[in-house]
Scaffold this motif. Sequence first.
Motif, PDB file in Angstrom:
ATOM      1  N   LYS A  85       0.909  -1.079   0.085  1.00 19.59           N
ATOM      2  CA  LYS A  85      -0.019  -0.233  -0.080  1.00 19.59           C
ATOM      3  C   LYS A  85       0.912   1.253  -0.021  1.00 19.59           C
ATOM      4  O   LYS A  85       0.646   2.201  -0.733  1.00 19.59           O
ATOM      5  CB  LYS A  85      -0.991  -0.192   1.340  1.00 19.59           C
ATOM      6  CG  LYS A  85      -1.788  -1.133   1.220  1.00 19.59           C
ATOM      7  CD  LYS A  85      -3.010  -0.855   0.427  1.00 19.59           C
ATOM      8  CE  LYS A  85      -4.002  -2.100   0.468  1.00 19.59           C
ATOM      9  NZ  LYS A  85      -5.407  -1.742  -0.004  1.00 19.59           N
ATOM     10  N   ALA A  86       2.177   1.367   0.683  1.00 22.29           N
ATOM     11  CA  ALA A  86       2.776   2.215   0.949  1.00 22.29           C
ATOM     12  C   ALA A  86       3.642   2.607  -0.665  1.00 22.29           C
ATOM     13  O   ALA A  86       3.969   3.935  -1.079  1.00 22.29           O
ATOM     14  CB  ALA A  86       3.758   2.235   1.911  1.00 22.29           C
ATOM     15  N   GLY A  87       3.780   1.632  -1.471  1.00 13.35           N
ATOM     16  CA  GLY A  87       3.920   1.728  -2.744  1.00 13.35           C
ATOM     17  C   GLY A  87       3.263   2.359  -3.504  1.00 13.35           C
ATOM     18  O   GLY A  87       3.693   2.636  -4.799  1.00 13.35           O
ATOM     19  N   GLN A  88       2.055   2.473  -3.321  1.00 11.05           N
ATOM     20  CA  GLN A  88       0.993   3.083  -4.403  1.00 11.05           C
ATOM     21  C   GLN A  88       1.092   4.581  -4.205  1.00 11.05           C
ATOM     22  O   GLN A  88       1.618   5.188  -3.167  1.00 11.05           O
ATOM     23  CB  GLN A  88      -0.354   2.663  -3.871  1.00 11.05           C
ATOM     24  CG  GLN A  88      -0.591   1.244  -3.867  1.00 11.05           C
ATOM     25  CD  GLN A  88      -0.306   0.453  -5.136  1.00 11.05           C
ATOM     26  OE1 GLN A  88      -1.089   0.581  -6.065  1.00 11.05           O
ATOM     27  NE2 GLN A  88       0.567  -0.648  -5.192  1.00 11.05           N
ATOM     28  N   THR A  89       0.520   5.177  -5.314  1.00  4.29           N
ATOM     29  CA  THR A  89       0.721   6.733  -5.284  1.00  4.29           C
ATOM     30  C   THR A  89      -1.027   7.225  -4.816  1.00  4.29           C
ATOM     31  O   THR A  89      -1.835   6.594  -5.482  1.00  4.29           O
ATOM     32  CB  THR A  89       1.027   7.440  -6.724  1.00  4.29           C
ATOM     33  OG1 THR A  89       0.001   7.010  -7.623  1.00  4.29           O
ATOM     34  CG2 THR A  89       2.366   6.626  -6.852  1.00  4.29           C
ATOM     35  N   TYR A  90      -1.169   8.345  -4.293  1.00  7.70           N
ATOM     36  CA  TYR A  90      -2.288   8.705  -3.720  1.00  7.70           C
ATOM     37  C   TYR A  90      -2.120  10.317  -3.967  1.00  7.70           C
ATOM     38  O   TYR A  90      -2.360  11.132  -3.265  1.00  7.70           O
ATOM     39  CB  TYR A  90      -2.321   8.611  -2.375  1.00  7.70           C
ATOM     40  CG  TYR A  90      -2.419   7.040  -1.808  1.00  7.70           C
ATOM     41  CD1 TYR A  90      -3.314   6.251  -2.100  1.00  7.70           C
ATOM     42  CD2 TYR A  90      -1.267   6.339  -1.371  1.00  7.70           C
ATOM     43  CE1 TYR A  90      -3.472   4.796  -1.647  1.00  7.70           C
ATOM     44  CE2 TYR A  90      -1.181   5.124  -1.146  1.00  7.70           C
ATOM     45  CZ  TYR A  90      -2.187   4.293  -1.480  1.00  7.70           C
ATOM     46  OH  TYR A  90      -2.159   2.891  -0.871  1.00  7.70           O
ATOM     47  N   THR A  91      -1.752  10.601  -5.284  1.00  7.45           N
ATOM     48  CA  THR A  91      -1.506  11.942  -5.690  1.00  7.45           C
ATOM     49  C   THR A  91      -3.006  12.680  -5.989  1.00  7.45           C
ATOM     50  O   THR A  91      -3.238  13.856  -5.526  1.00  7.45           O
ATOM     51  CB  THR A  91      -0.697  12.176  -6.671  1.00  7.45           C
ATOM     52  OG1 THR A  91      -1.280  11.628  -7.758  1.00  7.45           O
ATOM     53  CG2 THR A  91       0.647  11.864  -6.429  1.00  7.45           C
ATOM     54  N   ASN A  92      -3.909  12.024  -6.427  1.00  6.85           N
ATOM     55  CA  ASN A  92      -5.237  12.661  -6.581  1.00  6.85           C
ATOM     56  C   ASN A  92      -6.424  12.483  -5.389  1.00  6.85           C
ATOM     57  O   ASN A  92      -7.564  12.416  -5.835  1.00  6.85           O
ATOM     58  CB  ASN A  92      -5.821  11.898  -8.001  1.00  6.85           C
ATOM     59  CG  ASN A  92      -4.830  12.050  -9.129  1.00  6.85           C
ATOM     60  OD1 ASN A  92      -4.257  13.161  -9.256  1.00  6.85           O
ATOM     61  ND2 ASN A  92      -4.811  11.250  -9.954  1.00  6.85           N
ATOM     62  N   VAL A  93      -5.771  12.294  -4.351  1.00 12.15           N
ATOM     63  CA  VAL A  93      -7.035  12.227  -3.161  1.00 12.15           C
ATOM     64  C   VAL A  93      -6.402  13.276  -2.128  1.00 12.15           C
ATOM     65  O   VAL A  93      -5.371  13.653  -2.018  1.00 12.15           O
ATOM     66  CB  VAL A  93      -6.974  10.848  -2.639  1.00 12.15           C
ATOM     67  CG1 VAL A  93      -7.292   9.691  -3.660  1.00 12.15           C
ATOM     68  CG2 VAL A  93      -5.509  10.325  -2.071  1.00 12.15           C
ATOM     69  N   ASN A  94      -7.371  13.713  -1.336  1.00 13.33           N
ATOM     70  CA  ASN A  94      -7.227  14.396  -0.321  1.00 13.33           C
ATOM     71  C   ASN A  94      -6.460  13.715   0.883  1.00 13.33           C
ATOM     72  O   ASN A  94      -6.983  12.554   1.321  1.00 13.33           O
ATOM     73  CB  ASN A  94      -8.744  14.682   0.268  1.00 13.33           C
ATOM     74  CG  ASN A  94      -8.361  15.703   1.465  1.00 13.33           C
ATOM     75  OD1 ASN A  94      -7.349  15.770   2.061  1.00 13.33           O
ATOM     76  ND2 ASN A  94      -9.537  16.450   1.886  1.00 13.33           N
ATOM     77  N   HIS A  95      -5.467  14.146   1.361  1.00 17.54           N
ATOM     78  CA  HIS A  95      -4.407  13.655   2.225  1.00 17.54           C
ATOM     79  C   HIS A  95      -4.976  13.338   3.637  1.00 17.54           C
ATOM     80  O   HIS A  95      -4.555  12.773   4.377  1.00 17.54           O
ATOM     81  CB  HIS A  95      -2.966  14.290   2.209  1.00 17.54           C
ATOM     82  CG  HIS A  95      -2.400  13.688   0.868  1.00 17.54           C
ATOM     83  ND1 HIS A  95      -1.498  12.534   0.799  1.00 17.54           N
ATOM     84  CD2 HIS A  95      -2.195  14.489  -0.204  1.00 17.54           C
ATOM     85  CE1 HIS A  95      -1.027  12.418  -0.447  1.00 17.54           C
ATOM     86  NE2 HIS A  95      -1.343  13.517  -0.936  1.00 17.54           N
TER      87      HIS A  95
END
Length: 110
Positions: A51-61
């Motif tokens: 999960k940490a290797g995934q990107t979450y750039t398009n979500v509210n942090h």
Amino acid sequence: MACDFQSLYYGEDGYVARCKQCGHYQIAFISTMLTLSSADFHIFCKQVNYKAGQTYTNVNHDSKIIMIATPAQDVNLILTPAELARLHKALEEADSEIKAQELLCLFKAE
């Protein structure tokens, strides 16, 4: 017999410890505490690494959008991307401590 936990990581959000007798791990993170067998601990770590290797750039942090399953049926951690990063860091530091302790045991055995 009560567990005799050895600290592997301790930080602001919680800790990771391992019992010297039975080998179970205890993870305390934010408001959750898990006690896991060695096998379950390694599965949990693999999930967090993935999960940490995934990107979450398009979500509210600040959104709790990341689910990490636990061995307990119907019990999951729900984390923000920032919380996931902190949990991943804690587990990585615990893993480094585990490896250091294993190396020390090799030298003591000789």
